[in-house]
Design a protein around this motif. Structure first.
Motif, PDB file in Angstrom:
ATOM      1  N   SER A 139      42.440  -0.282 -45.031  1.00 24.69           N
ATOM      2  CA  SER A 139      41.121  -0.890 -44.975  1.00 24.69           C
ATOM      3  C   SER A 139      41.100  -2.181 -45.700  1.00 24.69           C
ATOM      4  CB  SER A 139      39.937   0.083 -45.088  1.00 24.69           C
ATOM      5  OG  SER A 139      39.964   0.228 -46.488  1.00 24.69           O
ATOM      6  N   ALA A 141      42.038  -5.657 -46.030  1.00 26.68           N
ATOM      7  CA  ALA A 141      42.425  -6.694 -45.160  1.00 26.68           C
ATOM      8  C   ALA A 141      42.671  -8.156 -45.816  1.00 26.68           C
ATOM      9  CB  ALA A 141      41.730  -6.926 -43.914  1.00 26.68           C
ATOM     10  N   GLU A 172      45.620 -12.418 -48.366  1.00 34.37           N
ATOM     11  CA  GLU A 172      45.272 -11.664 -46.778  1.00 34.37           C
ATOM     12  C   GLU A 172      46.544 -10.919 -46.435  1.00 34.37           C
ATOM     13  OE1 GLU A 172      42.992 -14.177 -43.443  1.00 34.37           O
ATOM     14  OE2 GLU A 172      45.079 -14.272 -42.918  1.00 34.37           O
ATOM     15  N   ASN A 350      37.538  -8.177 -48.306  1.00 33.72           N
ATOM     16  CA  ASN A 350      37.574  -8.166 -46.789  1.00 33.72           C
ATOM     17  C   ASN A 350      36.565  -9.310 -46.322  1.00 33.72           C
ATOM     18  OD1 ASN A 350      39.282  -6.051 -46.481  1.00 33.72           O
ATOM     19  ND2 ASN A 350      37.774  -4.568 -46.577  1.00 33.72           N
TER      20      ASN A 350
END
Length: 816
Positions: A139, A141, A172, A350
């Motif tokens: 999860s 990112a 990232e 994120n």
């Protein structure tokens, strides 16, 4: 006018203004809060205690003296301070306060014995940590954070230099890491304009599967296969408020495995890492420091983690220390200590990353304007506070305190370093002069690279010469050499011009002088000169060669090189002219054989993949080289032949592959085949030991000069166990000193037609069958090898010395 109406309008206006007026209890101007975090019972500081603004991702850590500083943006605000083994504290701020100290109350250790079940065993706990990580890691990112890093270099007397950096971190999953430097501060003996060091240089996230360490990776404690590689043991329990924290020791299951040792702390119920204190295992250190100068080296790492939305765990700090002692006989350096502290705060998880950051491949980017505007390093007000020693270092270290003075070596070999240091000082002075705008134009010949060309052999005697090269710009380069051969009483000359481009180069060369009859991949003339001066066999034979050569080299992708060339040569025989040696005045060297004289014209083509061949077996070779040469009357040559050459070199990791220098197998296959009447000056050869020097790629049970023939084939191999055998025996001091073991062998032979051999006019080194040998080598100080070799096809032994192999890379070149 209706007074009631006026009063109603006035009251409405006042109500609107009151609603729009800022609330006076909110302090909108940010300010800095400082303080200390200590143990309430002892008053001792709590290093690296975390101080967090509740409800935000903004926080910091205390320094080694328990001091912290944190920027508060607005009121009311709540400061939360936590430390494993203590009750966390909160302070609600309703008014600006410049100093808030925290005294944390220890939580008593559990006195009851730890009840271990399948779920509460160390292995069960770590299995849950790994499982939870596999749930939340996908999860994650991207993230953005503020970074502060400080690096402190010390010697035995105190701090030598300090460097600080404030930057913005962007990560990232698909596009990787980017860092933008916003502020920088260094002590005056560091050049602030030199290349910037990233806040993430050397940084490790110990929640990652693989942890970087000195050019390679070690398996992390939360790697999916960590339970196969590590032994985890529950050594204690502590509390963080009302939650249990498990302290788990970490050790590799195999003592030869390059891995970590130390402790991890896991939060119960969440099964998340809170803190790690790890160091590389002894096996990691023996393989990571293959240098004879390193007497002692220690690394230690500490890191804390905190939770974010979605169960994500990210590091909030990184603390590393290194201590190294460089010493050998005759050369001793002061102990070096290097400490790094990195704090990460203000995470945004994120979120979208700016595309502009990824327009460049550069990971580290510098906001020059921001750095220039923050010359006082005031932008980051809430950095980790400096210790009293560090503050004193900033105040006392000036530009005159240079590194060569701080780490001045002692011992009789130290004098050899004086000239190099003087040259570096002169270079810095020249650079400083350039910055002032005062320049001295170089002389017309300032770019000429000159060096002596010296050798001694039984044919040319002493060769006293000089060679040099000079770049002319635009890829053009020239070179020339000349020298006088005292024994022959003749001059040698060589000239070369080349044009170098990215796709390859073109070269034209003319030369005349004595040259080796059979060139060597392993030895060069100056090394042979030493052997001959000591009264040992001259490794080479010689003939006079006046030659003109043209070459075209093409460099293709994937480390592929192609070459074509043309040779025009005039060959004539030479005789030995000297027998002088330092140790044996009555010694007579062997005769220099006559060659087949005449004009040789030929065309050549070559293919090579991989790095250029590095002799002596010092570095690993990974290459394929194929060559063909053709000479015939149609080219105006007195000789008619075709010869083929092949060389294959491989380096294969075998055991303990996670080490910097794992155990490895090296192989070398050489072969050659000729068609027609190949002259003796174009024979192939198999290398022998040069005196007591017995490098890889040579037969170690034969000395003096090589085997030769029209055709040849040989396979050389060795397996380097490095320091592993001594580690298995528990001789760690020997292993750290570079004691290791190598097993090696070779097989090969040459072929000469019996009728041709009878007409040669000299007795070549030749055997009509394969030669086999096998041996073992003892490595010493990561530098030298003692080679003991047994011949297998007939009785014979060889004892020699060679150099230890290092696995370094190289660039592809083409040789013909």
């Amino acid at each position: 006018m209706d007074c009631k109406k006026i009063n109603a309008n006035l009251l409405l206006t006042m109500a609107i203004l009151a609603a729009l007026w800022p609330v006076p209890t909110v302090h909108a101007q940010p300010w800095l809060v400082r303080g200390t975090v200590t143990d309430a019972s002892t008053g001792q500081p709590l290093p690296a205690a975390t101080v967090q603004l509740a409800g935000t991702y903004s926080g910091t850590i205390a320094n080694d003296e328990g001091e912290y500083s944190l920027k508060v943006q607005q009121l009311p605000a709540t400061l939360t301070v936590s430390y494993i083994g203590y009750v966390s504290q909160e302070r609600v701020l309703t008014a600006p306060a410049e100093r808030i100290d925290f005294a944390l109350t220890p939580v008593p250790f559990l006195l009851d014995p730890i009840v271990v079940t399948a779920e509460t065993s160390a292995e069960g706990i770590m299995r849950q940590v790994i499982r939870r990580k596999q749930e939340w890691r996908p999860s994650l990112a991207s993230y953005q954070a503020q970074a502060y890093a400080r690096r402190v270099l010390e010697n035995e007397e105190g701090i030598v230099s300090i460097g600080e950096l404030a930057s913005e971190i962007y990560w990232e999953r698909e596009r990787g890491l980017r860092e933008v430097v916003k502020s920088r501060r260094v002590t005056q003996n560091l050049d602030a304009q030199e290349a910037y060091i990233s806040a993430f240089a050397g940084f490790a996230n110990f929640y990652d599967d693989d942890i970087p360490f000195i050019g390679h990776t070690l398996i992390g404690p939360t790697h999916p296969d960590a339970l196969k590689h590590y032994h985890f043991d529950l050594i204690g329990q502590r509390y963080l408020d009302d939650k249990v924290v498990f302290d788990i020791s970490v050790e590799p299951k195999n003592k030869l495995q390059a891995a970590f040792v130390g402790r991890v702390s896991v939060l119960d119920e969440d099964f998340a890492l809170l803190e790690v204190e790890l160091a590389p295992s002894r096996a990691s250190m023996t393989s990571a420091v293959p240098l004879p100068l390193i007497e002692h080296m220690d690394f230690a790492y500490q890191q804390q983690f905190r939770g974010f939305a979605g169960g994500v765990r990210l590091p909030v700090d990184y603390r590393a220390s290194m201590a190294v002692k460089i010493s050998m006989v005759g050369l001793h350096f002061p102990a070096i200590k290097y400490d790094v502290v990195t704090r990460l705060s203000d995470y945004q998880v994120n979120v979208d990353m700016p595309d502009s950051l990824y327009a460049s491949e550069e990971v580290l980017q510098v906001d020059s304007l921001a750095v220039a505007q923050d010359s006082s390093f005031a932008r980051l007000a809430d950095k980790v506070p400096l210790s009293a020693r560090e503050q004193a270092a900033y105040a006392t270290i000036d530009s005159t305190m240079q590194f060569e003075n701080a780490f001045q070596p002692t011992g009789f070999l130290a004098r050899l370093l004086v000239k190099e240091q003087a040259d570096e000082t002169e270079e810095r002075t020249e650079q400083a002069t350039e910055k002032t705008g005062v320049r001295v134009e170089p002389s017309r010949w300032g770019s000429v690279n000159l060096k002596p060309a010296l050798r001694y052999d039984r044919v040319g005697g002493a060769h006293l010469g000089l060679e040099g090269s000079r770049g002319l710009g635009g890829g053009l380069e020239t070179g020339a050499a000349t020298g006088y051969n005292v024994g022959l009483k003749r001059w040698s000359y060589r000239g070369r011009v080349g044009w170098q481009r990215t796709a390859g180069k073109v070269a034209l060369e003319y030369g005349r002088g004595p040259v080796p009859r059979i060139p060597s991949d392993s030895y060069f003339p100056l090394l042979n000169s030493g052997q001959f001066l000591l009264g040992l066999d001259d490794y080479f034979d010689y003939y006079w060669n006046e030659r003109l050569r043209a070459r075209l080299h093409l460099a293709l992708p994937s480390q592929v090189g192609l070459a074509v060339g043309f040779n025009h040569e005039e060959h004539s025989s030479l005789q030995e002219t000297t027998s002088f040696s330092l140790l044996n005045r009555d010694w007579r060297p062997r005769s220099n054989p006559a060659i087949e004289e005449g004009r040789l014209r030929s065309v050549e083509a070559g293919f090579e993949w991989g790095e250029p061949y590095q002799p002596f077996g010092i570095t690993a070779n990974r290459r394929v080289a194929v060559g063909v040469e053709h000479s015939s009357a149609g080219l105006g040559s007195d000789f008619s032949f075709t010869r083929l050459r092949l060389a294959l070199d491989g380096h294969f990791k075998t055991f303990l592959k996670r080490r910097v220098t794992p155990n490895a197998l090296d192989v070398r296959l050489v072969a050659g085949y000729s068609i027609g009447d190949v002259p003796v000056q174009r024979f192939g050869s198999l290398e022998a030991s040069m005196g007591f020097f017995s490098p890889f790629g040579a037969f170690r049970t034969v000395r003096g000069h090589p085997y030769e023939g029209e055709h040849y084939a040989a396979l050389y191999w060795e397996h380097n166990f490095k320091t592993t055998p001594f580690e298995l025996l528990g001789l760690w001091d020997w292993a750290m000193r570079g004691a290791g073991l190598v097993v090696h062998g070779a097989s090969g032979r040459t072929w000469i037609d019996a009728e041709r051999r009878a007409k040669l006019g000299y007795d070549p080194r030749y055997e009509g069958s394969f030669r086999h040998e096998v041996g073992v080598s003892l490595m010493l100080y990561h530098l030298l090898r003692l080679d003991f070799t047994r011949r297998l096809d007939r009785p014979g032994w060889g004892v020699g010395v060679s150099l230890v192999r290092f696995d370094f890379g190289g660039n592809v070149t083409v040789r013909m």
